[in-house]
Each structure stands twice: as structure tokens, then as C-alpha cells.
Write a protein that holds these residues in place. Structure first.
Motif, PDB file in Angstrom:
ATOM      1  N   LEU A  17       0.820  -1.200   0.000  1.00 27.87           N
ATOM      2  CA  LEU A  17       0.000   0.000   0.000  1.00 27.87           C
ATOM      3  C   LEU A  17       0.859   1.259   0.000  1.00 27.87           C
ATOM      4  N   HIS A  18       1.962   1.231   0.751  1.00 30.05           N
ATOM      5  CA  HIS A  18       2.863   2.379   0.792  1.00 30.05           C
ATOM      6  C   HIS A  18       3.453   2.639  -0.594  1.00 30.05           C
ATOM      7  N   ILE A  19       3.836   1.583  -1.290  1.00 30.91           N
ATOM      8  CA  ILE A  19       4.390   1.740  -2.638  1.00 30.91           C
ATOM      9  C   ILE A  19       3.329   2.309  -3.570  1.00 30.91           C
ATOM     10  N   ASP A  20       2.131   1.738  -3.540  1.00 29.13           N
ATOM     11  CA  ASP A  20       1.071   2.177  -4.453  1.00 29.13           C
ATOM     12  C   ASP A  20       0.585   3.581  -4.135  1.00 29.13           C
ATOM     13  N   LEU A  21       0.358   3.865  -2.871  1.00 33.67           N
ATOM     14  CA  LEU A  21      -0.306   5.104  -2.498  1.00 33.67           C
ATOM     15  C   LEU A  21       0.641   6.259  -2.216  1.00 33.67           C
ATOM     16  N   ALA A  22       1.850   5.994  -1.801  1.00 28.60           N
ATOM     17  CA  ALA A  22       2.762   7.088  -1.475  1.00 28.60           C
ATOM     18  C   ALA A  22       3.829   7.289  -2.541  1.00 28.60           C
ATOM     19  N   LYS A  23       4.535   6.235  -2.896  1.00 28.38           N
ATOM     20  CA  LYS A  23       5.640   6.393  -3.834  1.00 28.38           C
ATOM     21  C   LYS A  23       5.168   6.767  -5.231  1.00 28.38           C
ATOM     22  N   GLU A  24       4.137   6.090  -5.745  1.00 30.63           N
ATOM     23  CA  GLU A  24       3.643   6.425  -7.077  1.00 30.63           C
ATOM     24  C   GLU A  24       3.000   7.805  -7.094  1.00 30.63           C
ATOM     25  N   ALA A  25       2.341   8.160  -6.010  1.00 30.30           N
ATOM     26  CA  ALA A  25       1.757   9.499  -5.924  1.00 30.30           C
ATOM     27  C   ALA A  25       2.856  10.552  -5.903  1.00 30.30           C
ATOM     28  N   TYR A  26       3.952  10.296  -5.188  1.00 30.31           N
ATOM     29  CA  TYR A  26       5.061  11.253  -5.151  1.00 30.31           C
ATOM     30  C   TYR A  26       5.705  11.397  -6.527  1.00 30.31           C
ATOM     31  N   ALA A  28       4.277  11.299  -9.274  1.00 29.64           N
ATOM     32  CA  ALA A  28       3.391  12.069 -10.140  1.00 29.64           C
ATOM     33  C   ALA A  28       3.445  13.572  -9.857  1.00 29.64           C
ATOM     34  N   THR A  29       4.158  13.985  -8.809  1.00 22.61           N
ATOM     35  CA  THR A  29       4.240  15.408  -8.457  1.00 22.61           C
ATOM     36  C   THR A  29       5.422  16.066  -9.162  1.00 22.61           C
ATOM     37  N   ASN A  30       5.498  17.395  -8.998  1.00 18.51           N
ATOM     38  CA  ASN A  30       6.665  18.128  -9.500  1.00 18.51           C
ATOM     39  C   ASN A  30       7.645  18.436  -8.375  1.00 18.51           C
ATOM     40  N   ARG A  31       7.538  17.761  -7.262  1.00 17.76           N
ATOM     41  CA  ARG A  31       8.407  17.844  -6.082  1.00 17.76           C
ATOM     42  C   ARG A  31       8.281  19.165  -5.337  1.00 17.76           C
ATOM     43  N   LYS A  32       7.243  19.944  -5.634  1.00 19.14           N
ATOM     44  CA  LYS A  32       6.963  21.184  -4.906  1.00 19.14           C
ATOM     45  C   LYS A  32       5.543  21.095  -4.385  1.00 19.14           C
ATOM     46  N   GLN A  37      -0.444  17.793  -4.013  1.00 21.09           N
ATOM     47  CA  GLN A  37      -0.472  17.114  -5.303  1.00 21.09           C
ATOM     48  C   GLN A  37      -0.713  15.614  -5.140  1.00 21.09           C
ATOM     49  N   MET A  38      -0.096  15.014  -4.125  1.00 18.40           N
ATOM     50  CA  MET A  38      -0.284  13.577  -3.891  1.00 18.40           C
ATOM     51  C   MET A  38      -1.730  13.281  -3.517  1.00 18.40           C
ATOM     52  N   THR A  39      -2.300  14.145  -2.681  1.00 24.63           N
ATOM     53  CA  THR A  39      -3.691  13.955  -2.271  1.00 24.63           C
ATOM     54  C   THR A  39      -4.625  14.064  -3.473  1.00 24.63           C
ATOM     55  N   LEU A  40      -4.412  15.061  -4.308  1.00 26.03           N
ATOM     56  CA  LEU A  40      -5.237  15.235  -5.498  1.00 26.03           C
ATOM     57  C   LEU A  40      -5.080  14.049  -6.457  1.00 26.03           C
ATOM     58  N   TRP A  41      -3.851  13.569  -6.612  1.00 24.77           N
ATOM     59  CA  TRP A  41      -3.586  12.420  -7.483  1.00 24.77           C
ATOM     60  C   TRP A  41      -4.325  11.177  -6.981  1.00 24.77           C
ATOM     61  N   LEU A  42      -4.277  10.941  -5.659  1.00 26.26           N
ATOM     62  CA  LEU A  42      -4.972   9.788  -5.090  1.00 26.26           C
ATOM     63  C   LEU A  42      -6.486   9.912  -5.258  1.00 26.26           C
ATOM     64  N   GLU A  46      -8.861   7.264  -7.346  1.00 26.34           N
ATOM     65  CA  GLU A  46     -10.038   6.621  -6.759  1.00 26.34           C
ATOM     66  C   GLU A  46     -11.288   6.881  -7.598  1.00 26.34           C
ATOM     67  N   LYS A  47     -11.435   8.108  -8.104  1.00 22.70           N
ATOM     68  CA  LYS A  47     -12.600   8.435  -8.929  1.00 22.70           C
ATOM     69  C   LYS A  47     -12.587   7.657 -10.239  1.00 22.70           C
ATOM     70  N   VAL A  48     -11.412   7.495 -10.828  1.00 13.10           N
ATOM     71  CA  VAL A  48     -11.310   6.720 -12.066  1.00 13.10           C
ATOM     72  C   VAL A  48     -11.696   5.266 -11.802  1.00 13.10           C
ATOM     73  N   LEU A  49     -11.230   4.701 -10.692  1.00 15.09           N
ATOM     74  CA  LEU A  49     -11.581   3.322 -10.348  1.00 15.09           C
ATOM     75  C   LEU A  49     -13.078   3.181 -10.084  1.00 15.09           C
ATOM     76  N   GLN A  50     -13.663   4.129  -9.361  1.00 15.46           N
ATOM     77  CA  GLN A  50     -15.098   4.076  -9.092  1.00 15.46           C
ATOM     78  C   GLN A  50     -15.908   4.178 -10.380  1.00 15.46           C
ATOM     79  N   HIS A  51     -15.485   5.055 -11.279  1.00 11.90           N
ATOM     80  CA  HIS A  51     -16.202   5.202 -12.543  1.00 11.90           C
ATOM     81  C   HIS A  51     -16.076   3.940 -13.395  1.00 11.90           C
ATOM     82  N   SER A  52     -14.904   3.349 -13.432  1.00 16.67           N
ATOM     83  CA  SER A  52     -14.743   2.119 -14.220  1.00 16.67           C
ATOM     84  C   SER A  52     -15.568   0.981 -13.624  1.00 16.67           C
ATOM     85  N   ASP A  53     -15.665   0.913 -12.301  1.00 13.18           N
ATOM     86  CA  ASP A  53     -16.527  -0.093 -11.671  1.00 13.18           C
ATOM     87  C   ASP A  53     -17.986   0.145 -12.035  1.00 13.18           C
ATOM     88  N   TYR A  54     -18.418   1.409 -12.045  1.00 15.70           N
ATOM     89  CA  TYR A  54     -19.793   1.742 -12.392  1.00 15.70           C
ATOM     90  C   TYR A  54     -20.091   1.363 -13.836  1.00 15.70           C
TER      91      TYR A  54
END
Length: 122
Positions: A17-26, A28-32, A37-42, A46-54
Motif C-alpha cells: 500500500l505504501h508503494i502504491d499510495l505514497a511512492k507512485e503518488a510522489y 506524479a508530483t513536481n516535487r513542490k 499534489q499527492m492527495t489530489l492524485w490519489l 479513486e474516482k477513475v476506479l469508481q467510474h470504471s466499476d460503475y
């Protein structure tokens, strides 16, 4: 601590979970301002996954709705009360006492609109 670790205990799940949720999110940022940015990315992931499930759910289960939908006239304004006088009213009571005919069917149609039929090409 008294009884030691539980059987089959492993930190592998939380590490994954740490690799998926923290490292990949980091990554995706521009390091500033990483946290925002990580929160928005996550949230977007989640919204993309929910929409694909729907979409998957809607494509696998065709809606059982009346067709065609009866003509309904809507008022130009809607007056809502803050505190309802009754709670948990059945559809039958709404139809009998308040004149809301076909409410159950219309509500079903509103929440689950008919999906267009797709032709498969062989």
C-alpha cells in the motif's frame, strides 16, 4: 507484546500500500508542495476506479425499467421544507395521500437511466 506476533503476520500488505499510495503518488508530483499534489492524485485515481466499476456494472446488468417513460410535467419552482413532517413513507402512501403517481418507476429511471444498446461486430 505479551503473546508475540499473530500467526501469519506480515508487513507485506502495508508495504505494498505504501508503494502504491505514497511512492507512485510522489512520482506524479513536481516535487513542490508534494502533499497537496499527492492527495489530489490519489483522489483522481479513486474516482477513475469508481467510474470504471460503475461502467462495468452497468454494462453487465441491463436495467429493468418501464419503457417508455410517461410524460411528466415539472413545476417552475420547488419548495422544500427543512424538517419533514413524516419519515420513512412508503411509495404506496406517497401515491395515495400526496398524488405522486409512478414515483417509484420515475425514481428508478432517474437513478439508473437506460443505457444505449451497443452492437457487437463479429
Amino acid at each position: 507484546m505479551l503473546f508475540g506476533t499473530t500467526d501469519n503476520y506480515s508487513t507485506e500488505t502495508t508495504e505494498r500500500l505504501h508503494i502504491d499510495l505514497a511512492k507512485e503518488a510522489y512520482r506524479a508530483t513536481n516535487r513542490k508542495d508534494e502533499y497537496g499534489q499527492m492527495t489530489l492524485w490519489l483522489e483522481r485515481c479513486e474516482k477513475v476506479l469508481q467510474h470504471s466499476d460503475y461502467v462495468r456494472w452497468r454494462l453487465n446488468t441491463p436495467p429493468r425499467l418501464p419503457s417508455p417513460i410517461p410524460n411528466v410535467t415539472y413545476p417552475f419552482y420547488l419548495k422544500m421544507v427543512k424538517h419533514p413532517t413524516k419519515k420513512s413513507v412508503s411509495f404506496a402512501d406517497l401515491s395515495t395521500h400526496y398524488g405522486t403517481h409512478n414515483l417509484e418507476e420515475l425514481l428508478t429511471w432517474f437513478l439508473l437511466p437506460p443505457m444505449p444498446l451497443h452492437k457487437t461486430v463479429a
